[in-house]
Design a protein around this motif. Sequence first.
Motif, PDB file in Angstrom:
ATOM      1  N   LEU A 188       0.811  -1.215   0.000  1.00  0.00           N
ATOM      2  CA  LEU A 188       0.000   0.000   0.000  1.00  0.00           C
ATOM      3  C   LEU A 188       0.846   1.267   0.000  1.00  0.00           C
ATOM      4  O   LEU A 188       0.576   2.209  -0.746  1.00  0.00           O
ATOM      5  CB  LEU A 188      -0.929  -0.011   1.227  1.00  0.00           C
ATOM      6  N   ASN A 189       1.872   1.306   0.851  1.00  0.00           N
ATOM      7  CA  ASN A 189       2.677   2.519   1.038  1.00  0.00           C
ATOM      8  C   ASN A 189       3.995   2.537   0.287  1.00  0.00           C
ATOM      9  O   ASN A 189       4.666   3.553   0.269  1.00  0.00           O
ATOM     10  CB  ASN A 189       2.996   2.707   2.528  1.00  0.00           C
ATOM     11  N   GLY A 190       4.391   1.414  -0.259  1.00  0.00           N
ATOM     12  CA  GLY A 190       5.705   1.322  -0.882  1.00  0.00           C
ATOM     13  C   GLY A 190       6.723   0.764   0.094  1.00  0.00           C
ATOM     14  O   GLY A 190       7.573  -0.029  -0.268  1.00  0.00           O
ATOM     15  N   LYS A 191       6.653   1.190   1.333  1.00  0.00           N
ATOM     16  CA  LYS A 191       7.486   0.677   2.426  1.00  0.00           C
ATOM     17  C   LYS A 191       6.648   0.724   3.697  1.00  0.00           C
ATOM     18  O   LYS A 191       5.571   1.295   3.716  1.00  0.00           O
ATOM     19  CB  LYS A 191       8.757   1.500   2.588  1.00  0.00           C
ATOM     20  N   VAL A 192       7.164   0.131   4.761  1.00  0.00           N
ATOM     21  CA  VAL A 192       6.449   0.068   6.029  1.00  0.00           C
ATOM     22  C   VAL A 192       6.892   1.236   6.905  1.00  0.00           C
ATOM     23  O   VAL A 192       8.071   1.339   7.238  1.00  0.00           O
ATOM     24  CB  VAL A 192       6.733  -1.265   6.762  1.00  0.00           C
ATOM     25  N   PRO A 193       5.964   2.126   7.271  1.00  0.00           N
ATOM     26  CA  PRO A 193       6.336   3.227   8.168  1.00  0.00           C
ATOM     27  C   PRO A 193       6.378   2.717   9.611  1.00  0.00           C
ATOM     28  O   PRO A 193       5.459   2.034  10.051  1.00  0.00           O
ATOM     29  CB  PRO A 193       5.209   4.238   7.978  1.00  0.00           C
ATOM     30  N   ILE A 194       7.470   3.014  10.324  1.00  0.00           N
ATOM     31  CA  ILE A 194       7.554   2.609  11.722  1.00  0.00           C
ATOM     32  C   ILE A 194       7.974   3.795  12.575  1.00  0.00           C
ATOM     33  O   ILE A 194       8.707   4.683  12.116  1.00  0.00           O
ATOM     34  CB  ILE A 194       8.494   1.401  11.940  1.00  0.00           C
TER      35      ILE A 194
ATOM     36  N   ASN B  48       0.521  23.897  10.464  1.00  0.00           N
ATOM     37  CA  ASN B  48      -0.854  23.582  10.081  1.00  0.00           C
ATOM     38  C   ASN B  48      -0.847  22.446   9.061  1.00  0.00           C
ATOM     39  O   ASN B  48       0.165  22.141   8.465  1.00  0.00           O
ATOM     40  CB  ASN B  48      -1.584  24.817   9.544  1.00  0.00           C
ATOM     41  N   GLY B  49      -1.966  21.825   8.893  1.00  0.00           N
ATOM     42  CA  GLY B  49      -2.081  20.721   7.957  1.00  0.00           C
ATOM     43  C   GLY B  49      -1.831  19.382   8.619  1.00  0.00           C
ATOM     44  O   GLY B  49      -1.816  19.270   9.836  1.00  0.00           O
ATOM     45  N   ARG B  50      -1.619  18.389   7.784  1.00  0.00           N
ATOM     46  CA  ARG B  50      -1.391  17.030   8.272  1.00  0.00           C
ATOM     47  C   ARG B  50       0.086  16.689   8.182  1.00  0.00           C
ATOM     48  O   ARG B  50       0.760  17.071   7.229  1.00  0.00           O
ATOM     49  CB  ARG B  50      -2.191  16.029   7.455  1.00  0.00           C
ATOM     50  N   PHE B  51       0.543  15.958   9.172  1.00  0.00           N
ATOM     51  CA  PHE B  51       1.933  15.544   9.221  1.00  0.00           C
ATOM     52  C   PHE B  51       1.988  14.037   9.470  1.00  0.00           C
ATOM     53  O   PHE B  51       1.277  13.531  10.324  1.00  0.00           O
ATOM     54  CB  PHE B  51       2.666  16.257  10.359  1.00  0.00           C
ATOM     55  N   LEU B  52       2.833  13.343   8.725  1.00  0.00           N
ATOM     56  CA  LEU B  52       3.064  11.929   8.981  1.00  0.00           C
ATOM     57  C   LEU B  52       4.208  11.807   9.973  1.00  0.00           C
ATOM     58  O   LEU B  52       5.172  12.564   9.919  1.00  0.00           O
ATOM     59  CB  LEU B  52       3.427  11.200   7.694  1.00  0.00           C
ATOM     60  N   CYS B  53       4.078  10.864  10.871  1.00  0.00           N
ATOM     61  CA  CYS B  53       5.073  10.677  11.923  1.00  0.00           C
ATOM     62  C   CYS B  53       5.599   9.259  11.870  1.00  0.00           C
ATOM     63  O   CYS B  53       5.022   8.342  12.451  1.00  0.00           O
ATOM     64  CB  CYS B  53       4.440  10.987  13.288  1.00  0.00           C
ATOM     65  N   ALA B  54       6.697   9.065  11.148  1.00  0.00           N
ATOM     66  CA  ALA B  54       7.365   7.766  11.083  1.00  0.00           C
ATOM     67  C   ALA B  54       8.859   8.033  10.980  1.00  0.00           C
ATOM     68  O   ALA B  54       9.297   8.799  10.122  1.00  0.00           O
ATOM     69  CB  ALA B  54       6.879   6.958   9.889  1.00  0.00           C
ATOM     70  N   SER B  55       9.626   7.428  11.867  1.00  0.00           N
ATOM     71  CA  SER B  55      11.066   7.663  11.865  1.00  0.00           C
ATOM     72  C   SER B  55      11.762   6.912  10.740  1.00  0.00           C
ATOM     73  O   SER B  55      12.817   7.324  10.283  1.00  0.00           O
ATOM     74  CB  SER B  55      11.674   7.252  13.204  1.00  0.00           C
ATOM     75  N   SER B  56      11.174   5.815  10.310  1.00  0.00           N
ATOM     76  CA  SER B  56      11.783   4.994   9.271  1.00  0.00           C
ATOM     77  C   SER B  56      10.714   4.450   8.337  1.00  0.00           C
ATOM     78  O   SER B  56       9.580   4.211   8.748  1.00  0.00           O
ATOM     79  CB  SER B  56      12.526   3.806   9.887  1.00  0.00           C
ATOM     80  N   PHE B  57      11.112   4.270   7.097  1.00  0.00           N
ATOM     81  CA  PHE B  57      10.265   3.625   6.098  1.00  0.00           C
ATOM     82  C   PHE B  57      11.105   2.484   5.539  1.00  0.00           C
ATOM     83  O   PHE B  57      12.117   2.723   4.889  1.00  0.00           O
ATOM     84  CB  PHE B  57       9.863   4.605   4.995  1.00  0.00           C
ATOM     85  N   VAL B  58      10.716   1.258   5.854  1.00  0.00           N
ATOM     86  CA  VAL B  58      11.537   0.107   5.520  1.00  0.00           C
ATOM     87  C   VAL B  58      10.714  -0.935   4.763  1.00  0.00           C
ATOM     88  O   VAL B  58       9.501  -1.001   4.886  1.00  0.00           O
ATOM     89  CB  VAL B  58      12.146  -0.524   6.794  1.00  0.00           C
TER      90      VAL B  58
ATOM     91  N   ILE C 116      13.539  -5.529   7.054  1.00  0.00           N
ATOM     92  CA  ILE C 116      13.227  -6.054   8.382  1.00  0.00           C
ATOM     93  C   ILE C 116      13.749  -7.483   8.497  1.00  0.00           C
ATOM     94  O   ILE C 116      14.439  -7.831   9.462  1.00  0.00           O
ATOM     95  CB  ILE C 116      11.706  -5.996   8.657  1.00  0.00           C
ATOM     96  N   GLY C 117      13.437  -8.318   7.515  1.00  0.00           N
ATOM     97  CA  GLY C 117      13.886  -9.712   7.524  1.00  0.00           C
ATOM     98  C   GLY C 117      15.403  -9.831   7.537  1.00  0.00           C
ATOM     99  O   GLY C 117      15.972 -10.641   8.281  1.00  0.00           O
ATOM    100  N   ASN C 118      16.070  -9.032   6.728  1.00  0.00           N
ATOM    101  CA  ASN C 118      17.535  -9.063   6.683  1.00  0.00           C
ATOM    102  C   ASN C 118      18.143  -8.576   7.994  1.00  0.00           C
ATOM    103  O   ASN C 118      19.155  -9.098   8.443  1.00  0.00           O
ATOM    104  CB  ASN C 118      18.060  -8.244   5.505  1.00  0.00           C
TER     105      ASN C 118
ATOM    106  N   GLU D 212       9.549   2.531  -3.864  1.00  0.00           N
ATOM    107  CA  GLU D 212       9.738   3.856  -3.282  1.00  0.00           C
ATOM    108  C   GLU D 212       8.564   4.151  -2.365  1.00  0.00           C
ATOM    109  O   GLU D 212       7.453   3.686  -2.605  1.00  0.00           O
ATOM    110  CB  GLU D 212       9.814   4.920  -4.381  1.00  0.00           C
ATOM    111  N   ILE D 213       8.814   4.953  -1.326  1.00  0.00           N
ATOM    112  CA  ILE D 213       7.712   5.312  -0.435  1.00  0.00           C
ATOM    113  C   ILE D 213       6.826   6.343  -1.122  1.00  0.00           C
ATOM    114  O   ILE D 213       7.281   7.148  -1.909  1.00  0.00           O
ATOM    115  CB  ILE D 213       8.204   5.843   0.936  1.00  0.00           C
ATOM    116  N   LYS D 214       5.535   6.271  -0.816  1.00  0.00           N
ATOM    117  CA  LYS D 214       4.575   7.187  -1.426  1.00  0.00           C
ATOM    118  C   LYS D 214       4.355   8.414  -0.560  1.00  0.00           C
ATOM    119  O   LYS D 214       3.965   9.460  -1.054  1.00  0.00           O
ATOM    120  CB  LYS D 214       3.264   6.444  -1.670  1.00  0.00           C
ATOM    121  N   TRP D 215       4.578   8.255   0.739  1.00  0.00           N
ATOM    122  CA  TRP D 215       4.449   9.367   1.679  1.00  0.00           C
ATOM    123  C   TRP D 215       5.629   9.299   2.611  1.00  0.00           C
ATOM    124  O   TRP D 215       6.254   8.274   2.758  1.00  0.00           O
ATOM    125  CB  TRP D 215       3.155   9.245   2.496  1.00  0.00           C
TER     126      TRP D 215
END
Length: 142
Positions: free
Chosen positions: A40-46, A67-77, A82-84, A106-109
Amino acid sequence: MLWPCRWTHLPYIPTSGAMFLSMLTQEEIPCNSLKFLEELNGKVPIVHIEDVSEAHMFFMNNVGSLNGRFLCASSFVSTAEIGNYYQHNYPEFKVNQEYLNDPKREIKWGSKKLVEKGFVFKYGMKEILDDCVIWARKKDIL
């Protein structure tokens, strides 16, 4: 992503933790959820729960300039990252080979907007995944 030390009082494993640990526990449903999130996102936000709390305080202290919306994820993997990571740092566990193939999406957000405003994350993928393993060992899940 919840910080495992905060989970100690819960009688169950939170969904986010189950998803990350599914690479090691071989549980199909949470692993499929993780793969779906990546699709869905291209990568997993954590993100670490402490970083989420700090981000809320950051916004309260800067209420007039943000103002507006902000995404809060330190990493996109990717699930492969993760498995490696688990395979390299926890060789006593067997990671399914299919989880190690990286489709190079690639990540979408992202959290670029939040970082550009001056927020600094304290925890990355390593600390979050290590905390999951530490917690799961204490609970005899691994």
